[in-house]
Design a protein around this motif. Structure first.
Motif, PDB file in Angstrom:
ATOM      1  N   VAL A 254       0.863  -1.185   0.000  1.00 28.75           N
ATOM      2  CA  VAL A 254       0.000   0.000   0.000  1.00 28.75           C
ATOM      3  C   VAL A 254       0.900   1.236   0.000  1.00 28.75           C
ATOM      4  CG1 VAL A 254      -1.670   1.295   1.394  1.00 28.75           C
ATOM      5  CG2 VAL A 254      -1.919  -1.181   1.143  1.00 28.75           C
ATOM      6  N   ASP A 255       0.518   2.263  -0.753  1.00 31.20           N
ATOM      7  CA  ASP A 255       1.397   3.424  -0.919  1.00 31.20           C
ATOM      8  C   ASP A 255       1.168   4.539   0.094  1.00 31.20           C
ATOM      9  OD1 ASP A 255       2.790   2.540  -3.411  1.00 31.20           O
ATOM     10  OD2 ASP A 255       0.727   2.499  -4.146  1.00 31.20           O
ATOM     11  N   ALA A 256       0.016   4.545   0.742  1.00 33.20           N
ATOM     12  CA  ALA A 256      -0.255   5.601   1.737  1.00 33.20           C
ATOM     13  C   ALA A 256      -1.435   5.201   2.616  1.00 33.20           C
ATOM     14  CB  ALA A 256      -0.558   6.932   1.045  1.00 33.20           C
ATOM     15  N   LEU A 257      -1.476   5.815   3.785  1.00 31.81           N
ATOM     16  CA  LEU A 257      -2.620   5.666   4.691  1.00 31.81           C
ATOM     17  C   LEU A 257      -3.224   7.057   4.894  1.00 31.81           C
ATOM     18  CD1 LEU A 257      -4.327   4.048   6.810  1.00 31.81           C
ATOM     19  CD2 LEU A 257      -2.567   4.665   8.487  1.00 31.81           C
ATOM     20  N   VAL A 258      -4.516   7.177   4.639  1.00 24.46           N
ATOM     21  CA  VAL A 258      -5.213   8.465   4.759  1.00 24.46           C
ATOM     22  C   VAL A 258      -6.199   8.387   5.927  1.00 24.46           C
ATOM     23  CG1 VAL A 258      -6.934   9.959   3.648  1.00 24.46           C
ATOM     24  CG2 VAL A 258      -5.001   9.050   2.321  1.00 24.46           C
ATOM     25  N   ILE A 259      -6.142   9.376   6.831  1.00 26.09           N
ATOM     26  CA  ILE A 259      -7.089   9.434   7.954  1.00 26.09           C
ATOM     27  C   ILE A 259      -7.861  10.747   7.836  1.00 26.09           C
ATOM     28  CG2 ILE A 259      -7.376   9.095  10.434  1.00 26.09           C
ATOM     29  CD1 ILE A 259      -4.380   8.312  10.555  1.00 26.09           C
TER      30      ILE A 259
ATOM     31  N   SER B 102       4.249   8.970  -4.576  1.00 25.72           N
ATOM     32  CA  SER B 102       4.699   8.252  -5.765  1.00 25.72           C
ATOM     33  C   SER B 102       4.476   6.764  -5.587  1.00 25.72           C
ATOM     34  CB  SER B 102       6.192   8.504  -5.988  1.00 25.72           C
ATOM     35  OG  SER B 102       6.428   9.880  -6.079  1.00 25.72           O
ATOM     36  N   SER B 103       4.276   6.127  -6.693  1.00 30.28           N
ATOM     37  CA  SER B 103       4.097   4.685  -6.694  1.00 30.28           C
ATOM     38  C   SER B 103       5.095   4.139  -7.709  1.00 30.28           C
ATOM     39  CB  SER B 103       2.656   4.387  -7.098  1.00 30.28           C
ATOM     40  OG  SER B 103       2.514   3.041  -7.463  1.00 30.28           O
ATOM     41  N   THR B 104       5.449   2.876  -7.576  1.00 31.29           N
ATOM     42  CA  THR B 104       6.491   2.333  -8.467  1.00 31.29           C
ATOM     43  C   THR B 104       6.022   2.271  -9.916  1.00 31.29           C
ATOM     44  OG1 THR B 104       5.723   0.171  -7.726  1.00 31.29           O
ATOM     45  CG2 THR B 104       7.787   0.984  -6.779  1.00 31.29           C
ATOM     46  N   ASP B 105       4.750   1.908 -10.126  1.00 33.98           N
ATOM     47  CA  ASP B 105       4.319   1.613 -11.497  1.00 33.98           C
ATOM     48  C   ASP B 105       3.252   2.551 -12.043  1.00 33.98           C
ATOM     49  OD1 ASP B 105       2.611   0.706  -9.576  1.00 33.98           O
ATOM     50  OD2 ASP B 105       1.968  -1.060 -10.689  1.00 33.98           O
ATOM     51  N   LYS B 106       2.698   3.420 -11.214  1.00 35.31           N
ATOM     52  CA  LYS B 106       1.594   4.268 -11.674  1.00 35.31           C
ATOM     53  C   LYS B 106       1.982   5.737 -11.494  1.00 35.31           C
ATOM     54  CE  LYS B 106      -1.233   0.728 -12.205  1.00 35.31           C
ATOM     55  NZ  LYS B 106      -1.608   0.261 -13.549  1.00 35.31           N
ATOM     56  N   PRO B 107       1.243   6.652 -12.138  1.00 36.35           N
ATOM     57  CA  PRO B 107       1.542   8.081 -11.967  1.00 36.35           C
ATOM     58  C   PRO B 107       1.378   8.525 -10.510  1.00 36.35           C
ATOM     59  CG  PRO B 107       0.012   7.725 -13.799  1.00 36.35           C
ATOM     60  CD  PRO B 107       0.129   6.424 -13.083  1.00 36.35           C
ATOM     61  N   ASP B 108       2.069   9.607 -10.179  1.00 41.88           N
ATOM     62  CA  ASP B 108       1.954  10.189  -8.839  1.00 41.88           C
ATOM     63  C   ASP B 108       0.498  10.570  -8.534  1.00 41.88           C
ATOM     64  OD1 ASP B 108       4.665  10.002  -8.712  1.00 41.88           O
ATOM     65  OD2 ASP B 108       5.048  12.160  -8.959  1.00 41.88           O
TER      66      ASP B 108
ATOM     67  N   GLN C 245      -3.702  12.939 -11.139  1.00 46.35           N
ATOM     68  CA  GLN C 245      -4.692  12.230 -10.323  1.00 46.35           C
ATOM     69  C   GLN C 245      -4.779  12.946  -8.980  1.00 46.35           C
ATOM     70  OE1 GLN C 245      -4.989   7.753 -11.113  1.00 46.35           O
ATOM     71  NE2 GLN C 245      -2.843   8.151 -10.655  1.00 46.35           N
ATOM     72  N   ASN C 246      -5.952  13.469  -8.662  1.00 50.35           N
ATOM     73  CA  ASN C 246      -6.119  14.276  -7.454  1.00 50.35           C
ATOM     74  C   ASN C 246      -7.103  13.625  -6.482  1.00 50.35           C
ATOM     75  OD1 ASN C 246      -4.512  16.676  -8.268  1.00 50.35           O
ATOM     76  ND2 ASN C 246      -6.022  16.745  -9.926  1.00 50.35           N
ATOM     77  N   VAL C 247      -6.687  13.593  -5.235  1.00 45.75           N
ATOM     78  CA  VAL C 247      -7.541  13.051  -4.182  1.00 45.75           C
ATOM     79  C   VAL C 247      -7.807  14.154  -3.168  1.00 45.75           C
ATOM     80  CG1 VAL C 247      -7.672  11.406  -2.252  1.00 45.75           C
ATOM     81  CG2 VAL C 247      -6.730  10.679  -4.464  1.00 45.75           C
ATOM     82  N   LEU C 248      -9.059  14.308  -2.770  1.00 42.56           N
ATOM     83  CA  LEU C 248      -9.408  15.267  -1.724  1.00 42.56           C
ATOM     84  C   LEU C 248      -9.705  14.497  -0.435  1.00 42.56           C
ATOM     85  CD1 LEU C 248     -10.210  18.146  -0.757  1.00 42.56           C
ATOM     86  CD2 LEU C 248     -12.557  17.578  -1.426  1.00 42.56           C
ATOM     87  N   ILE C 249      -9.231  15.043   0.684  1.00 43.68           N
ATOM     88  CA  ILE C 249      -9.567  14.493   2.001  1.00 43.68           C
ATOM     89  C   ILE C 249     -10.358  15.571   2.736  1.00 43.68           C
ATOM     90  CG2 ILE C 249      -8.652  13.400   4.092  1.00 43.68           C
ATOM     91  CD1 ILE C 249      -5.925  13.237   2.525  1.00 43.68           C
TER      92      ILE C 249
ATOM     93  N   GLU D 215      -7.903   1.976  -5.135  1.00 41.09           N
ATOM     94  CA  GLU D 215      -6.893   1.756  -6.182  1.00 41.09           C
ATOM     95  C   GLU D 215      -7.146   2.722  -7.328  1.00 41.09           C
ATOM     96  OE1 GLU D 215      -5.872  -2.385  -7.117  1.00 41.09           O
ATOM     97  OE2 GLU D 215      -7.460  -2.964  -5.718  1.00 41.09           O
ATOM     98  N   LEU D 216      -6.125   3.475  -7.687  1.00 41.73           N
ATOM     99  CA  LEU D 216      -6.201   4.384  -8.833  1.00 41.73           C
ATOM    100  C   LEU D 216      -5.318   3.782  -9.915  1.00 41.73           C
ATOM    101  CD1 LEU D 216      -5.697   7.802  -6.972  1.00 41.73           C
ATOM    102  CD2 LEU D 216      -7.849   6.846  -7.767  1.00 41.73           C
ATOM    103  N   ASP D 217      -5.890   3.509 -11.076  1.00 44.06           N
ATOM    104  CA  ASP D 217      -5.100   2.809 -12.095  1.00 44.06           C
ATOM    105  C   ASP D 217      -4.306   3.753 -12.996  1.00 44.06           C
ATOM    106  OD1 ASP D 217      -6.869   3.908 -13.813  1.00 44.06           O
ATOM    107  OD2 ASP D 217      -7.450   2.036 -14.791  1.00 44.06           O
ATOM    108  N   GLY D 218      -4.445   5.058 -12.780  1.00 45.20           N
ATOM    109  CA  GLY D 218      -3.664   6.011 -13.567  1.00 45.20           C
ATOM    110  C   GLY D 218      -4.391   6.500 -14.798  1.00 45.20           C
ATOM    111  N   ASP D 219      -5.470   5.843 -15.190  1.00 46.04           N
ATOM    112  CA  ASP D 219      -6.257   6.288 -16.348  1.00 46.04           C
ATOM    113  C   ASP D 219      -7.602   6.849 -15.900  1.00 46.04           C
ATOM    114  OD1 ASP D 219      -4.272   5.263 -18.048  1.00 46.04           O
ATOM    115  OD2 ASP D 219      -5.126   3.250 -17.806  1.00 46.04           O
TER     116      ASP D 219
END
Lengths: 380, 380
Positions: free
Chosen positions: B40-45, B119-125, B170-174, B250-254
């Protein structure tokens, strides 16, 4: 290699119901300016960062802003330990993450034996060991040993450090305790009654420098290299003659330590004034520092109506008033009759204060009758 | 790119005078285990990390230990925002230093427009924007604009984000708020009465994913990608039928977003039991989960001496007792005489409970006389 040693910030302190936070912020700015203008390798804060375990939000903000400026903008790492006023666990939140950023908060005994190593461009590394404030009960519980007082506790903690430290390195200890023989001021919270809080300096003598906190007056204890920096500003009227400062410590890498005092000046000084009301009101007209925080000892021998309001017209920050003058000349053998008479005197003073003139003979006679009647009534 | 979305931890919560901290610690361990076993790339609370602005020291320790394990041992960065239960300034201490360590605490509006880039190894930031809980008054003051309710406030905050965000990323709002139409449970602190706290989901629809906190039941609001993770455990009996979980995103980058629920199970469930005392005592003998936190609704129609003590012999964690059965059959037209009679009935029940036998005819007659005399006495 140079570092600044300071302690006893007491951020968020209230003094006679006045918040000292603006003064504290101003003093912290002086520290920032010094660190900006001088090449310093670390800032050490030897405990009592906050005044209480749950500090006000405003104090948290002041510290947070200061630390960000010093660590991120100026680039100086900060090492702090918790003092007896701080809530250790609360202060220590995030410490293990913060370590990476240059902010080292040592508030648990488990952190004590891991030194913070500070490098300098031209001198050998310096190893800083932080001894968080720990009472005997806590040390007993943590190490599972017999501990009956603060001296025992500090001896045991120092032994723990002896086992891990490399004496071929330059080692600095940071501690918050009451080293034997040092004189406290009123604003240091009493640890205990009867000396159980005193700690011998000898436990610490094998460090190259010992950065102490707890006592508010800058001083050495037992040896030149075992020093209190003192608080960053005055926190009680008993500190009126202290010169506040932080200590610049230079380690030359060959065991030689040089210290010097960098003065710190709070916007409001803390002073005690003595005199009669008229003397003080007169002096206040020409006092450039009339906004200082004052304890006033009024030496007048007669009653005055609302002297605080009168004083605050010229000294707006009179925080406490004592009236020792009212006690002068009071005769312990004074008779009841004499006391009754003095009630009349007090009324005459009061009348003069309010009306600006003295009682006529007739008025005085009437008041004397009333006082006499009341006095008689009280006895029946 | 995968992250875990969770919210509403309420660390340090007391529930009917019982500390829930051990349960909370156990649930956090489940999160740790998941993060250890999965990539997992991050934990969001999404807010309400603590239950109140000055949390107990023990809750601070639990969070501190958890964060150290996740960030340092497991190597997963954490992004959190303050909720309405958190003290924003207190939670945010050291945030600017902590950013460097992988702990991102967003508790001030000035932090909102600076994304945390993961950042993730295989997908866009992925760009995470944290919107700390802010009431209308605070938003009005911060941006110097007219704001009359929470919907206005969130529209304005979302506009601020629109100005800085790059929609090609790719934008995520918390965010921590009450999206229109969602059903609250009892344990969410009421923001206001009458709907002024409701926020339209439409302000947030241009984000790839919206990680919400505040409501305790996991749910989407308005669109598939605008979601509440729900709280990590039940915090009121009204939540008895909730299934608690965290959300794996999961965000697939597309632009494609997939979510799934990872169950979380507190050691003690929170349940409501209904039945007569004898039914419940019987059922408790065979109830594997007899240590759950219980609200018991006792359906008996007669008085029982200390039913709580009896219930706790089989259900040790009965936290609250209601007696709806005592109200059944009470006739609104009931006469005063009938009421007097029922006092005798209550005494008969009481006697039976204490002595294990029924009143004799003589005893009953005596008690009836006493009740009658007392009743007459009350009227005089």
């Amino acid at each position: 290699m140079k570092f600044i040693h300071t302690s006893d910030w007491h951020l968020g302190r209230q003094f006679h119901n006045v918040s000292l936070l603006d003064d504290q912020r101003a003093v912290l700015q002086q520290i920032e300016h010094y660190l900006t203008d001088h090449n310093v390798d670390a800032l050490v804060i030897a405990g009592d960062i906050y005044d209480r375990s749950v500090p006000p939000t405003s104090a948290i903000e002041v510290l947070d802003d200061f630390l960000t400026k010093v660590i991120q903008d100026i680039g100086v790492p900060v090492i702090m330990i918790s003092g007896n006023h701080d809530g250790a666990k609360r202060l220590g939140f995030g410490a293990r993450q913060l370590d990476r950023s240059g902010l080292h908060i040592i508030s648990g005994l488990e952190q004590m034996t891991t030194p913070i190593v500070i490098s300098s461009t031209d001198k050998p590394d310096v190893y800083f060991y932080g001894m968080p404030y720990s009472d005997p009960e806590h040390v007993r519980h943590f190490y599972n040993v017999t501990v009956s007082n603060h001296d025992d506790a500090h001896r045991i903690m120092a032994q723990q450090l002896s086992e891990v430290m490399d004496s071929s390195k330059q080692n600095v200890l940071i501690s918050h305790c009451f080293i034997d023989g040092a004189e406290p001021s009123e604003s240091e919270r009493t640890l205990s009654i009867g000396g159980a809080d005193r700690v011998s300096f000898s436990h610490f003598s094998h460090f190259n420098y010992v950065a102490l906190g707890h006592l508010h007056q800058a001083q050495k204890r037992g040896a030149e290299h075992i020093r209190y920096s003192g608080s960053i500003m005055k926190y009680s009227f008993s500190e009126q003659y202290h010169n506040k400062s932080m200590t610049l410590v230079e380690l030359d890498g060959d065991g030689k330590v040089t210290t010097s005092m960098i003065p710190l000046t709070a916007p409001h000084n803390m002073r005690i004034l003595e005199g009669t009301l008229s003397e003080l009101l007169e002096a206040g007209q020409h006092d450039e520092h009339n906004e200082d925080y004052l304890l006033v000892r009024l030496m007048d021998k007669h009653a005055i109506l609302d002297p605080m309001a009168k004083l605050r017209e010229v000294y707006p920050n009179v925080l406490h008033l004592e009236k020792p003058g009212m006690l002068v000349g009071v005769d312990r053998e004074m008779t009841q009759a004499r006391l009754a008479h003095s009630e009349l005197d007090m009324f005459k003073d009061f009348f003069h204060d309010v009306q600006g003139e003295v009682l006529t003979v007739e008025q005085e006679s009437m008041v004397a009758d009333i006082v006499g009647a009341l006095s008689k009534g009280n006895k029946e």
